[in-house]
Design a protein around this motif. Sequence first.
Motif, short mmCIF file in Angstrom:
data_model
loop_
_atom_site.label_atom_id
_atom_site.label_comp_id
_atom_site.label_asym_id
_atom_site.label_seq_id
_atom_site.Cartn_x
_atom_site.Cartn_y
_atom_site.Cartn_z
N GLN A 55 0.83 -1.22 0.00
CA GLN A 55 0.00 0.00 0.00
C GLN A 55 0.86 1.26 0.00
O GLN A 55 0.35 2.38 -0.06
CB GLN A 55 -0.90 0.04 1.25
N ASP A 56 2.18 1.09 0.08
CA ASP A 56 3.08 2.24 0.20
C ASP A 56 3.11 3.06 -1.10
O ASP A 56 3.28 2.50 -2.19
CB ASP A 56 4.49 1.75 0.54
N ALA A 57 2.96 4.37 -0.96
CA ALA A 57 2.89 5.25 -2.14
C ALA A 57 4.16 5.18 -2.98
O ALA A 57 4.11 5.20 -4.22
CB ALA A 57 2.64 6.69 -1.70
N VAL A 58 5.32 5.08 -2.32
CA VAL A 58 6.60 5.00 -3.04
C VAL A 58 6.66 3.73 -3.89
O VAL A 58 7.00 3.76 -5.07
CB VAL A 58 7.79 5.03 -2.05
N ILE A 59 6.27 2.62 -3.28
CA ILE A 59 6.28 1.32 -3.98
C ILE A 59 5.29 1.36 -5.15
O ILE A 59 5.59 0.90 -6.26
CB ILE A 59 5.89 0.17 -3.01
N GLN A 60 4.11 1.93 -4.89
CA GLN A 60 3.09 1.98 -5.94
C GLN A 60 3.53 2.84 -7.13
O GLN A 60 3.26 2.50 -8.27
CB GLN A 60 1.76 2.48 -5.34
N LYS A 61 4.22 3.93 -6.82
CA LYS A 61 4.70 4.81 -7.91
C LYS A 61 5.74 4.09 -8.77
O LYS A 61 5.70 4.15 -10.00
CB LYS A 61 5.30 6.09 -7.30
N ILE A 62 6.68 3.40 -8.11
CA ILE A 62 7.70 2.65 -8.85
C ILE A 62 7.03 1.55 -9.69
O ILE A 62 7.39 1.33 -10.85
CB ILE A 62 8.74 2.03 -7.88
N ALA A 63 6.03 0.90 -9.11
CA ALA A 63 5.30 -0.15 -9.84
C ALA A 63 4.66 0.42 -11.10
O ALA A 63 4.73 -0.17 -12.17
CB ALA A 63 4.24 -0.78 -8.93
N GLY A 64 4.06 1.62 -10.95
CA GLY A 64 3.44 2.28 -12.11
C GLY A 64 4.44 2.57 -13.22
O GLY A 64 4.16 2.36 -14.41
N THR A 65 5.62 3.02 -12.83
CA THR A 65 6.68 3.33 -13.81
C THR A 65 7.04 2.10 -14.63
O THR A 65 7.30 2.20 -15.83
CB THR A 65 7.96 3.81 -13.06
N HIS A 66 7.06 0.94 -13.98
CA HIS A 66 7.49 -0.30 -14.66
C HIS A 66 6.32 -1.12 -15.19
O HIS A 66 6.54 -2.21 -15.72
CB HIS A 66 8.30 -1.16 -13.69
N GLN A 67 5.10 -0.61 -15.01
CA GLN A 67 3.91 -1.41 -15.33
C GLN A 67 4.01 -2.79 -14.66
O GLN A 67 3.77 -3.83 -15.26
CB GLN A 67 3.73 -1.55 -16.84
N ALA A 68 4.40 -2.74 -13.39
CA ALA A 68 4.57 -3.95 -12.59
C ALA A 68 3.63 -3.88 -11.39
O ALA A 68 3.00 -2.85 -11.16
CB ALA A 68 6.01 -4.05 -12.10
N THR A 69 3.53 -4.96 -10.65
CA THR A 69 2.73 -4.93 -9.42
C THR A 69 3.63 -4.47 -8.27
O THR A 69 4.85 -4.65 -8.33
CB THR A 69 2.18 -6.33 -9.07
N PRO A 70 3.04 -3.90 -7.21
CA PRO A 70 3.85 -3.55 -6.04
C PRO A 70 4.63 -4.75 -5.49
O PRO A 70 5.78 -4.61 -5.08
CB PRO A 70 2.82 -3.04 -5.03
#
Length: 268
Positions: free
Chosen positions: A189-204
């Motif tokens: 649920q961490d915003a930092v993790i979610q943002k990185i996931a979005g960049t890579h089109q990956a899951t958290p």
Amino acid sequence: MNNIPPFGLGTFRLQGQTVIDSVKTGLELGYRVIDTAQIYGNEAEVGQAIAESGVPRSELFITTKIWTENLGRDALVPSLQESLAKLRTDYVDLTLIHWPSPNAAVPLADSLAALQQVKAQGLTRQTGVSNFTVALMQQAIDIVGAKEIATNQIELHPYLQNRKLAEFAGSQGITVTSYMTLAYGKVLQDAVIQKIAGTHQATPAQVVLAWAMQLGYAVIPSSTKRANLESNLKAQQLRLSENEMAQIAALERSQRLTSPEGLAPAWD
């Protein structure tokens, strides 16, 4: 050289048909590393799932862990033989001391001697420890040498990065195996993790698992859902940038989730 595969399937808290299904699905998807323990109460089900999967034993890496009641010289060997019978195999690839003996009731030297014995008998290929502090690791190294400690399996995730212990293990050539890498889902649920996931089109989850592996740790995430098992596997192909690794490093907050009373040592 210690040979700990970087990615595997954990079975903590999974029981009965749930663990059978998880392991069978995992093996079908391509998992080849299975982590269990005597105290999980699921070795027989894991053994059944492996047998029914048809995957040759030679392709698998199976880990189990000796419970504290079985750490004495006289108890460890028969307890591992019982685990092997449940797992339907002649040997495991890795056997760990699950927790240090509470109040050192069983001297560490005795447990390590028994582990050496099961290794000499061919019941396990490698030996190691779990939930050991730096001081306990040093004690174990003084007794049997670092080469006999393939890994220290510890709680490690972005909110508890355990750097002091990880650095010490690395300096001794001992692999760190991270358990609860996803912190029971809290870090997803961490915003930092979610943002990185979005960049890579990956899951958290993929981001966090990739982060741990990129640091050189082995991971053993568990799941009961086929989609998650499949998705987690893909973490092995994900590479994070130095900047992204630094952002996750900054999430450290010493948030330990597992410290059972009467079992936990004095943590670093």
